[in-house]
Design an enzyme around this catalytic site. Structure first.
Site, PDB file in Angstrom:
ATOM      1  N   ARG A 103      -4.414  30.982  23.821  1.00 59.84           N
ATOM      2  CA  ARG A 103      -3.043  30.832  24.620  1.00 59.84           C
ATOM      3  C   ARG A 103      -1.899  31.639  24.147  1.00 59.84           C
ATOM      4  O   ARG A 103      -1.893  31.798  22.929  1.00 59.84           O
ATOM      5  CB  ARG A 103      -2.609  29.138  24.568  1.00 59.84           C
ATOM      6  N   THR A 107       4.044  31.881  26.820  1.00 61.01           N
ATOM      7  CA  THR A 107       3.984  31.467  28.070  1.00 61.01           C
ATOM      8  C   THR A 107       2.898  30.204  28.380  1.00 61.01           C
ATOM      9  O   THR A 107       2.866  29.831  29.280  1.00 61.01           O
ATOM     10  CB  THR A 107       3.203  32.824  28.896  1.00 61.01           C
ATOM     11  N   ASP A 199      -3.616  21.955  15.526  1.00 56.99           N
ATOM     12  CA  ASP A 199      -4.240  23.179  16.106  1.00 56.99           C
ATOM     13  C   ASP A 199      -5.764  22.930  15.735  1.00 56.99           C
ATOM     14  O   ASP A 199      -6.151  22.948  14.472  1.00 56.99           O
ATOM     15  CB  ASP A 199      -3.908  24.490  15.486  1.00 56.99           C
ATOM     16  N   ASP A 202      -7.355  26.056  14.023  1.00 51.65           N
ATOM     17  CA  ASP A 202      -7.059  26.039  12.426  1.00 51.65           C
ATOM     18  C   ASP A 202      -7.373  25.134  11.664  1.00 51.65           C
ATOM     19  O   ASP A 202      -7.918  25.358  10.467  1.00 51.65           O
ATOM     20  CB  ASP A 202      -5.344  25.995  12.330  1.00 51.65           C
TER      21      ASP A 202
HETATM   22  C1  PRP Z   1      -6.608  25.650  22.035  1.00 57.84           C
HETATM   23  C2  PRP Z   1      -7.820  24.816  22.620  1.00 57.84           C
HETATM   24  C3  PRP Z   1      -7.914  25.290  24.134  1.00 57.84           C
HETATM   25  C4  PRP Z   1      -6.423  25.456  24.323  1.00 57.84           C
HETATM   26  C5  PRP Z   1      -5.905  24.396  25.121  1.00 57.84           C
HETATM   27  O1  PRP Z   1      -7.286  26.783  21.996  1.00 57.84           O
HETATM   28  O2  PRP Z   1      -9.163  24.996  21.828  1.00 57.84           O
HETATM   29  O3  PRP Z   1      -8.661  26.226  24.407  1.00 57.84           O
HETATM   30  O4  PRP Z   1      -5.892  25.843  23.060  1.00 57.84           O
HETATM   31  O5  PRP Z   1      -4.699  24.458  25.631  1.00 57.84           O
HETATM   32  P1  PRP Z   1      -4.318  24.538  27.227  1.00 57.84           P
HETATM   33  O6  PRP Z   1      -5.030  23.272  27.731  1.00 57.84           O
HETATM   34  O7  PRP Z   1      -2.743  24.580  27.165  1.00 57.84           O
HETATM   35  O8  PRP Z   1      -4.892  25.811  27.799  1.00 57.84           O
HETATM   36  P2  PRP Z   1      -6.168  28.227  21.315  1.00 57.84           P
HETATM   37  O9  PRP Z   1      -5.322  28.735  22.445  1.00 57.84           O
HETATM   38  O10 PRP Z   1      -5.240  27.403  20.390  1.00 57.84           O
HETATM   39  O11 PRP Z   1      -7.123  29.157  20.588  1.00 57.84           O
HETATM   40  P3  PRP Z   1      -8.053  29.026  19.548  1.00 57.84           P
HETATM   41  O12 PRP Z   1      -9.184  28.063  19.816  1.00 57.84           O
HETATM   42  O13 PRP Z   1      -8.930  30.112  19.207  1.00 57.84           O
HETATM   43  O14 PRP Z   1      -7.457  28.424  18.215  1.00 57.84           O
HETATM   44  N1  URA Z   2      -4.468  23.416  21.240  1.00 60.25           N
HETATM   45  C1  URA Z   2      -4.744  22.798  20.063  1.00 60.25           C
HETATM   46  O1  URA Z   2      -5.297  23.250  19.328  1.00 60.25           O
HETATM   47  N2  URA Z   2      -3.853  21.731  19.893  1.00 60.25           N
HETATM   48  C2  URA Z   2      -2.993  21.222  20.732  1.00 60.25           C
HETATM   49  O2  URA Z   2      -2.478  20.158  20.743  1.00 60.25           O
HETATM   50  C3  URA Z   2      -2.857  22.031  22.157  1.00 60.25           C
HETATM   51  C4  URA Z   2      -3.552  23.168  22.225  1.00 60.25           C
END
Ligand code: PRP
Ligand code: URA
Length: 207
Positions: A103, A107, A199, A202
């Protein structure tokens, strides 16, 4: 009309409570993600097609049934990776395809950085694995990509959702059942699920 399944299994509730805990370290977090993925996958596959089979036991013939569907699982990188091993314990013969989305922090729009979906597919069911359904943008984008690859039947398997994400996903893809461990209260102003778990990427990778 989308089917939204929130698990009521006591083990799911217990493991989710420990997963959320700010004091759970990333080693335990990874193990819990795996176990929760297995349990939710068990629930999400309760309508798999079966074919009659006769099996010879040491005592005679048993009238049985065997699962006949070809299944693909699609972890959404990064966080969805932590769900794969649990699903593979239950479904060792599935194909695993990968989609990389993150994400944009300002945005909140999903940005595609990796796509290893096959050009053509013969699977009868695809399970998308991603622990967090926040705004729903990533899930909607991943499902659009799968549909463009020709997958007809898709289920979303996640852990925690915001009501906003469930609403957006069910509106965009009403044919895709959603399997979750919990639906939380709300999204905060920076797009995180509250109370959520922080997260998910993380916390499992220690970044
Ligand atoms: C997280 C999660 C989803 C997304 C959800 O990924 O694993 O893919 O956010 O958010 P949304 O419903 O608002 O799209 P992130 O973008 O943090 O990436 P990562 O898994 O690489 O940490
Ligand atoms: N992605 C995450 O990992 N945690 C949240 O709460 C939202 C998006």
């Amino acid at each position: 009309m989308t089917q939204v399944h929130v698990s009521s299994h006591p083990l799911v509730k217990h493991k989710l409570a420990v997963l959320r805990d700010v004091n759970t370290d990333f080693r335990a977090f990874r193990e819990l993600m795996k176990e929760l993925a297995l349990l939710l996958c068990y629930e999400a596959t309760q309508d798999l097609a079966l074919s009659p089979a006769t099996v010879r036991t040491p005592m005679g013939d048993a009238t049985c049934a065997k699962a006949v569907e070809t299944i693909g699982v699609v972890p959404v990188l990064r966080a969805g990776l932590g769900m794969v091993d649990g699903v593979l314990e239950l479904l060792p013969n599935v194909q695993v395809w990968h989609i990389g989305l993150y994400r944009n922090e300002e945005t909140l729009q999903p940005v595609l950085y990796y796509n290893r979906l096959p050009q053509a597919t013969s699977v009868s069911l695809c399970l998308i694995l991603d622990p967090m359904l926040a705004t729903g943008g990533s899930a909607v984008a991943a499902i659009e990509m799968l549909k463009q690859s020709g997958v007809q039947r898709i289920k979303y398997v996640g852990l925690i959702a915001a009501p906003e994400g469930v609403e957006r996903l069910s509106h965009a893809h009403p044919d895709v059942p959603i399997h979750l461990a919990a639906i939380d209260d709300h999204l905060n102003e920076i797009g995180y699920i509250v109370p959520g778990l922080g997260d998910a990427g993380d916390r499992q990778f220690g970044t």
